[in-house]
Design a protein around this motif. Structure first.
Motif, mmCIF file in Angstrom:
data_model
loop_
_atom_site.group_PDB
_atom_site.id
_atom_site.type_symbol
_atom_site.label_atom_id
_atom_site.label_comp_id
_atom_site.label_asym_id
_atom_site.label_seq_id
_atom_site.Cartn_x
_atom_site.Cartn_y
_atom_site.Cartn_z
ATOM 1 N N ASP A 118 50.571 33.758 32.749
ATOM 2 C CA ASP A 118 49.223 33.761 33.312
ATOM 3 C C ASP A 118 49.259 33.576 34.829
ATOM 4 O O ASP A 118 48.519 34.239 35.563
ATOM 5 C CB ASP A 118 48.379 32.649 32.685
ATOM 6 N N ASN A 119 50.115 32.687 35.296
ATOM 7 C CA ASN A 119 50.210 32.443 36.736
ATOM 8 C C ASN A 119 50.694 33.677 37.487
ATOM 9 O O ASN A 119 50.226 33.967 38.595
ATOM 10 C CB ASN A 119 51.145 31.263 37.013
ATOM 11 N N ARG A 120 51.649 34.415 36.886
ATOM 12 C CA ARG A 120 52.132 35.644 37.528
ATOM 13 C C ARG A 120 51.008 36.666 37.663
ATOM 14 O O ARG A 120 50.860 37.323 38.704
ATOM 15 C CB ARG A 120 53.294 36.233 36.726
ATOM 16 N N ILE A 121 50.213 36.794 36.615
ATOM 17 C CA ILE A 121 49.113 37.755 36.652
ATOM 18 C C ILE A 121 48.068 37.330 37.679
ATOM 19 O O ILE A 121 47.577 38.147 38.476
ATOM 20 C CB ILE A 121 48.475 37.888 35.259
ATOM 21 N N ILE A 122 47.718 36.042 37.693
ATOM 22 C CA ILE A 122 46.729 35.552 38.664
ATOM 23 C C ILE A 122 47.233 35.735 40.087
ATOM 24 O O ILE A 122 46.482 36.146 40.984
ATOM 25 C CB ILE A 122 46.403 34.072 38.372
ATOM 26 N N ASP A 123 48.518 35.452 40.324
ATOM 27 C CA ASP A 123 49.089 35.638 41.668
ATOM 28 C C ASP A 123 49.026 37.097 42.099
ATOM 29 O O ASP A 123 48.742 37.402 43.273
ATOM 30 C CB ASP A 123 50.534 35.147 41.700
ATOM 31 N N SER A 124 49.296 38.010 41.168
ATOM 32 C CA SER A 124 49.264 39.433 41.518
ATOM 33 C C SER A 124 47.838 39.892 41.827
ATOM 34 O O SER A 124 47.613 40.700 42.737
ATOM 35 C CB SER A 124 49.858 40.275 40.382
ATOM 36 N N LEU A 125 46.875 39.353 41.089
ATOM 37 C CA LEU A 125 45.474 39.694 41.359
ATOM 38 C C LEU A 125 45.016 39.099 42.685
ATOM 39 O O LEU A 125 44.261 39.731 43.440
ATOM 40 C CB LEU A 125 44.582 39.186 40.220
ATOM 41 N N ALA A 126 45.468 37.885 42.962
ATOM 42 C CA ALA A 126 45.070 37.220 44.208
ATOM 43 C C ALA A 126 45.658 37.906 45.435
ATOM 44 O O ALA A 126 45.150 37.737 46.551
ATOM 45 C CB ALA A 126 45.495 35.758 44.170
ATOM 46 N N ALA A 127 46.739 38.675 45.251
ATOM 47 C CA ALA A 127 47.414 39.321 46.376
ATOM 48 C C ALA A 127 46.791 40.665 46.750
ATOM 49 O O ALA A 127 47.230 41.303 47.717
ATOM 50 C CB ALA A 127 48.889 39.511 46.034
ATOM 51 N N LEU A 128 45.792 41.119 45.997
ATOM 52 C CA LEU A 128 45.153 42.392 46.321
ATOM 53 C C LEU A 128 44.518 42.346 47.703
ATOM 54 O O LEU A 128 44.003 41.314 48.137
ATOM 55 C CB LEU A 128 44.093 42.719 45.267
ATOM 56 N N LYS A 129 44.536 43.476 48.410
ATOM 57 C CA LYS A 129 44.028 43.523 49.779
ATOM 58 C C LYS A 129 42.519 43.317 49.841
ATOM 59 O O LYS A 129 41.995 42.730 50.781
ATOM 60 C CB LYS A 129 44.405 44.862 50.428
ATOM 61 N N ASP A 130 41.811 43.835 48.849
ATOM 62 C CA ASP A 130 40.361 43.662 48.801
ATOM 63 C C ASP A 130 40.063 42.257 48.293
ATOM 64 O O ASP A 130 40.104 41.995 47.093
ATOM 65 C CB ASP A 130 39.746 44.720 47.869
ATOM 66 N N SER A 131 39.766 41.309 49.186
ATOM 67 C CA SER A 131 39.624 39.903 48.808
ATOM 68 C C SER A 131 38.458 39.671 47.852
ATOM 69 O O SER A 131 38.557 38.843 46.934
ATOM 70 C CB SER A 131 39.452 39.036 50.055
ATOM 71 N N ALA A 132 37.363 40.382 48.058
ATOM 72 C CA ALA A 132 36.207 40.209 47.176
ATOM 73 C C ALA A 132 36.533 40.676 45.761
ATOM 74 O O ALA A 132 36.214 40.004 44.776
ATOM 75 C CB ALA A 132 35.004 40.973 47.729
ATOM 76 N N LYS A 133 37.181 41.847 45.661
ATOM 77 C CA LYS A 133 37.568 42.374 44.361
ATOM 78 C C LYS A 133 38.618 41.473 43.728
ATOM 79 O O LYS A 133 38.603 41.224 42.504
ATOM 80 C CB LYS A 133 38.125 43.792 44.516
ATOM 81 N N SER A 134 39.529 40.967 44.553
ATOM 82 C CA SER A 134 40.579 40.076 44.068
ATOM 83 C C SER A 134 39.974 38.837 43.419
ATOM 84 O O SER A 134 40.355 38.459 42.309
ATOM 85 C CB SER A 134 41.487 39.676 45.230
ATOM 86 N N MET A 135 39.018 38.201 44.099
ATOM 87 C CA MET A 135 38.388 37.002 43.562
ATOM 88 C C MET A 135 37.645 37.298 42.268
ATOM 89 O O MET A 135 37.684 36.520 41.312
ATOM 90 C CB MET A 135 37.433 36.409 44.589
ATOM 91 N N GLU A 136 36.990 38.442 42.218
ATOM 92 C CA GLU A 136 36.266 38.842 41.013
ATOM 93 C C GLU A 136 37.220 38.995 39.828
ATOM 94 O O GLU A 136 36.928 38.536 38.717
ATOM 95 C CB GLU A 136 35.524 40.155 41.267
ATOM 96 N N LEU A 137 38.364 39.631 40.072
ATOM 97 C CA LEU A 137 39.332 39.848 39.003
ATOM 98 C C LEU A 137 39.987 38.540 38.562
ATOM 99 O O LEU A 137 40.217 38.324 37.369
ATOM 100 C CB LEU A 137 40.400 40.843 39.462
ATOM 101 N N VAL A 138 40.291 37.662 39.522
ATOM 102 C CA VAL A 138 40.884 36.368 39.187
ATOM 103 C C VAL A 138 39.920 35.557 38.328
ATOM 104 O O VAL A 138 40.311 34.978 37.301
ATOM 105 C CB VAL A 138 41.264 35.582 40.467
ATOM 106 N N ASN A 139 38.660 35.505 38.732
ATOM 107 C CA ASN A 139 37.666 34.745 37.964
ATOM 108 C C ASN A 139 37.497 35.314 36.560
ATOM 109 O O ASN A 139 37.382 34.563 35.584
ATOM 110 C CB ASN A 139 36.327 34.749 38.693
ATOM 111 N N ALA A 140 37.492 36.640 36.448
ATOM 112 C CA ALA A 140 37.346 37.278 35.136
ATOM 113 C C ALA A 140 38.543 36.966 34.250
ATOM 114 O O ALA A 140 38.391 36.693 33.053
ATOM 115 C CB ALA A 140 37.183 38.785 35.305
ATOM 116 N N TYR A 141 39.748 36.991 34.843
ATOM 117 C CA TYR A 141 40.945 36.706 34.056
ATOM 118 C C TYR A 141 40.962 35.242 33.608
ATOM 119 O O TYR A 141 41.327 34.937 32.459
ATOM 120 C CB TYR A 141 42.202 37.016 34.868
ATOM 121 N N GLU A 142 40.551 34.347 34.478
ATOM 122 C CA GLU A 142 40.518 32.930 34.112
ATOM 123 C C GLU A 142 39.503 32.667 33.005
ATOM 124 O O GLU A 142 39.733 31.835 32.122
ATOM 125 C CB GLU A 142 40.221 32.083 35.345
ATOM 126 N N ARG A 143 38.381 33.360 33.037
ATOM 127 C CA ARG A 143 37.408 33.221 31.952
ATOM 128 C C ARG A 143 37.987 33.710 30.635
ATOM 129 O O ARG A 143 37.763 33.122 29.576
ATOM 130 C CB ARG A 143 36.117 33.981 32.288
#
Length: 375
Positions: free
Chosen positions: A143-168
């Motif tokens: 899970d941490n690897r996936i969250i880290d990869s999502l957090a590293a996306l260049k589009d910060s707004a999209k990155s945060m959206e994807l991280v929050n969705a994955y955590e949910r």
């Protein structure tokens, strides 16, 4: 508002396949013996430290002995299942934690990696270690690897959206799997401990359902009884408009002071600790409120979750805290902390002159807003 969590969240991850013996503590006691290679002849301690704990945890030394040529032995009787730990502070900061049972338990380890030892004779520990090593930790790493990869996306707004969705998604998955784990292993004290750490993060009716699946004997342990209070009794006892049960705690010079001593005043119960950053950060604002409304019958009673008296007293002096401060120095296990179900700090309760609760977990702005209406 930032808060200091006083329990460590460890969620259920996948479905286990091992069985756990019933948790009844029979008529016999325990023998905990073993060898820690390389410690020689030195003092060994038996404490209450679990696998992980926070600053709000009160450490208790249950017993000690002197090892002989690396070997040690403890014996006694437990009145309950509980986490125990073998420590040899003279040679290592590491410790070996396990679930204590009234059984013949044997431990093998070495001084350079005491935590990595092996244990036999404790079915509760065997399953819990399996859960951590084969279920929780591997999935957490993924899970941490996936969250880290999502957090590293260049589009910060999209990155945060994807991280929050994955955590949910993780939370929903873990809730469902936790229920299945408990259903398959209702006698697992380790799972009860895991459930304790997440019970405040899931819907109350869901938590009550999960708790009810645990075996009757497990629900009658100290931890089981506390969870029963939090899940089934707390909301009826501690609520707006109802009198808060009176209590007394030692102050900084060991005089017992009770809530009843402040009857007739508006009292803010402020749960804090010397190690809690958010608690200390809000002190200037809290002092302003205190100074502004003290003449109108407003008092603050600080209740510390410290476990070390020196740290508590020094923080009061260093931060020039003038209001009454109380603590039984038991951290999260303190009687008032458990009565009011304190799982994060700072946490506050505003009590009226008639001892009835007015506000639960208010912000400082909420408190100011209420006090500003006083004549």
């Amino acid at each position: 508002m930032n808060k200091c969590k006083i329990g460590l969240l460890i969620g259920a991850i996948l479905i286990g396949i091992l069985s756990v013996n019933a948790c009844a503590q029979g008529g016999g006691g325990y023998t905990i013996s073993g060898r820690i290679k390389g410690i020689g002849n030195t003092k060994v301690f038996l404490t209450n430290k679990p696998y992980t704990f926070t600053s709000a945890f009160k450490v208790i030394i249950y017993d000690s002995c002197f090892s002989k040529d690396d070997y040690f032995v403890f014996s006694g009787k437990l009145d309950d299942l509980k986490f125990l730990s073998i420590e040899v502070p003279s040679v290592s900061k590491s410790r070996f934690s396990f679930i204590g049972e009234n059984k013949d338990i044997k431990i093998e380890s070495q001084k350079d990696a005491i935590h990595a030892g092996k244990i036999v004779g404790s079915p509760q520990t065997t399953y819990y270690n399996y859960y951590l090593d084969s279920i929780y930790r591997p999935t957490k790493r993924n899970d941490n690897r996936i969250i880290d990869s999502l957090a590293a996306l260049k589009d910060s707004a999209k990155s945060m959206e994807l991280v929050n969705a994955y955590e949910r998604m993780i939370n929903r998955r873990n809730e469902a799997i936790l229920y299945q784990l408990i259903s398959e292993h209702p006698d697992s004290y380790g799972l009860l401990s895991e459930f304790n750490e997440i019970s405040t993060f899931i819907p109350k009716d869901t938590a009550q359902k999960y708790y009810s699946v645990f075996s009757k004997k497990l629900r009658q342990t100290e931890l089981g009884k506390r969870l029963n209070y939090e899940l089934f009794a707390y909301d009826n006892l501690i609520k707006i408009g109802k009198k808060i049960p009176d209590f007394s705690l030692p102050d900084t010079v060991q005089r017992l002071q009770g809530l009843s001593a402040f009857k007739g005043k508006y009292v803010l119960l402020d749960f804090w600790a010397s190690w809690c950053g958010p608690c200390l950060e809000e002190l200037p604002h809290l002092k302003n409120i205190y100074n502004q409304y003290q003449t109108k019958g407003f008092e603050i009673v600080g209740i510390s979750l410290d476990t070390q008296k020196k740290s508590w007293i020094e923080s009061i002096k260093r931060n020039d805290i003038l209001w009454t401060n109380l603590s039984d120095l038991k951290g999260r296990a303190g009687k008032v902390a458990q009565l009011l179900k304190i799982d994060a700090i700072p946490m506050k309760f505003l009590v009226g002159p008639d001892s009835k609760l007015l506000l639960i977990n208010p912000t400082l702005a909420d408190i100011e807003g209420f006090l500003s209406t006083l004549p």
